[in-house]
Each structure stands twice: as C-alpha cells, then as structure tokens.
Design an enzyme around this catalytic site. Structure first.
Site, short mmCIF file in Angstrom:
data_model
loop_
_atom_site.label_atom_id
_atom_site.label_comp_id
_atom_site.label_asym_id
_atom_site.label_seq_id
_atom_site.Cartn_x
_atom_site.Cartn_y
_atom_site.Cartn_z
N CYS A 104 47.04 82.21 59.86
CA CYS A 104 45.75 81.88 60.47
C CYS A 104 44.67 82.17 59.44
O CYS A 104 44.68 83.23 58.81
CB CYS A 104 45.55 82.73 61.72
SG CYS A 104 43.97 82.43 62.53
N LEU A 105 43.72 81.24 59.29
CA LEU A 105 42.65 81.43 58.29
C LEU A 105 41.78 82.64 58.62
O LEU A 105 41.09 83.15 57.75
CB LEU A 105 41.79 80.17 58.19
CG LEU A 105 42.51 78.91 57.69
CD1 LEU A 105 41.58 77.70 57.74
CD2 LEU A 105 43.06 79.10 56.28
N HIS B 139 48.03 76.37 68.56
CA HIS B 139 47.38 77.46 67.82
C HIS B 139 45.85 77.30 67.90
O HIS B 139 45.13 78.26 68.17
CB HIS B 139 47.86 77.43 66.36
CG HIS B 139 47.24 78.46 65.46
ND1 HIS B 139 47.97 79.45 64.85
CD2 HIS B 139 45.95 78.65 65.06
CE1 HIS B 139 47.15 80.20 64.12
NE2 HIS B 139 45.92 79.73 64.22
N GLU B 140 45.36 76.07 67.67
CA GLU B 140 43.91 75.84 67.66
C GLU B 140 43.32 75.92 69.07
O GLU B 140 42.21 76.45 69.26
CB GLU B 140 43.57 74.50 67.00
CG GLU B 140 44.06 74.34 65.56
CD GLU B 140 43.71 75.50 64.65
OE1 GLU B 140 42.68 76.16 64.86
OE2 GLU B 140 44.49 75.77 63.71
ZN LIG Z 1 44.06 80.43 63.50
#
Ligand SMILES: [Zn+2]
Length: 214
Positions: free
Chosen positions: A136-137, A178-179
């Site tokens: 994850c960023l 995820h988003e």
């Molecule tokens: Zn993420």
C-alpha cells in the site's frame, strides 16, 4: 495499492528470519523486479511524499459520496493518476491524497489505461476466496498476504456521473477491493492476523527510521 516495486519478498523473508523464528513462509517470486534507476527512484520518493502515510486520521475516515461531476473532479482524477504512476502504484484512493470523497483510480495492466471510479459499491462477491500479496502506498515497506473474494461486481459512476458496472476477477478484483476499502477507512492491516500486523508495524517503523537517516 503499491505496484511491482514493493519490497521483494525474498529480502523481507531473510530479514524476518534474522529477527524471529517463523514456521512457514510463502515466497512470491513473481514480484521480483530489477531495481529502479536512481532518477526514477528519486521521482518515486517525491511522489510518495505526497501520499498520506499511515498515522494520518484521514486514512481511517470514511469518504463521502461525490455529487458534483465537474471539471474539478476530472482534474483531481487526472492528478491522482499521475501521482499513482510516479509512485509506481496500481491504485490510489482519494483518502490517500487527503480528500474524503469516494473517488479512486487504478490500472491493472502495466501499459493499460488508468480507470477512474466514483462512488463505488461492491454489489456481489464470489464465495471463492484467495490469498494474494498486497502493498500500500500509505504503508511504507509493508508487503502482506491478504485473503479476499476472488471475484467482485462493483456498481459505480464514471467521471461524467454515468452509471457503470465492473466485473472483476483475480488481481483486478483485488485492486478494486483494496481501493474501496480505503474509501471506508479500512487498511490491509485490518485484514491480516495479529502476528502479521505486529510484523507490518515493525517494518513501517524501520522504514521510517531509514527514511530519517536519508
Ligand atoms: Zn492502499
């Protein structure tokens, strides 16, 4: 969600083995890639500095529905797409740039089109679930196995407000879930075991300490 340059699992496994005993490890070799050239790595660092990082309450907040489908929305989606690309991510939710509205961008094929999705809801999930590695960023250095439904159907709107329906399987379904989780204030840390979460927290602490030394 972070892309192929997420830390290589083999290296992580080696680090883990130094710090604690583990019974079983799965190694995802498909994620190994060439290291980035220094110029690209610097651009990625600059992009990541603009992505909200773990600890900021905006990542734990639920995003509100979008009701204006105007140029500002399109411009924001374009900016998010650029930032995602620079950060070498495969997906980015508005929460991650500090904007609490239900907008996300993603791209599942390396040279493919960037999709913008507004007001998504998961309408259906398959009974079949499958594990897969995710980064994850907003969670530097974290790379964990997350189990999710293998297929989903998502109802949403595009940037003009038109209704769309997305049927997705495998990696595509994983990125969307995820988003969409981000828009609910949910992180991959909430979808893993307590032991894995402890390990992920340690990884982030170490990544931050390394960053401070740069
Ligand atoms: Zn993420």
């Amino acid at each position: 969600m972070s892309g192929p340059s997420a830390p290589n699992k083999l290296q992580r496994v080696a680090e883990k083995q130094l710090t604690e005993e583990i019974d079983e490890v799965e190694v995802d070799e498909t994620r190994e890639r060439e290291p980035l050239d220094p110029e690209r790595a610097a651009r990625r660092r600059a992009a990541l500095a603009r992505v909200v990082q773990f600890g900021d309450p905006v990542l734990r907040s639920k995003a509100a529905p979008v009701d204006h489908f105007d140029e500002a929305l399109a411009a924001e989606a374009a900016r998010m797409g650029e930032l995602m690309d620079e950060a070498i991510g495969v997906g980015l939710a508005a929460n991650q740039i500090g904007a609490l509205h239900r907008l996300l961008v993603y791209r599942v094929e390396e040279e493919g089109e960037i999709h913008a999705v507004v007001n998504p809801t998961i309408e259906w999930t398959s009974d079949e679930r499958e594990p897969g590695m995710e980064g994850c960023l907003s969670l530097p250095g974290v790379w964990v196995e997350v189990e999710r439904p293998a297929g989903v159907r998502v109802r949403a709107q595009d940037l003009t407000g038109a209704e769309i329906e997305i049927e997705a399987e495998g990696f595509h379904a994983r990125v969307l879930q995820h988003e969409i989780d981000h828009l609910e204030g949910t992180l991959i840390l909430d979808r893993i075991s307590r032991a894995d979460r402890r390990e992920a927290m340690r990884t982030m602490r170490e990544a931050r300490e390394d960053g401070d030394r740069d």
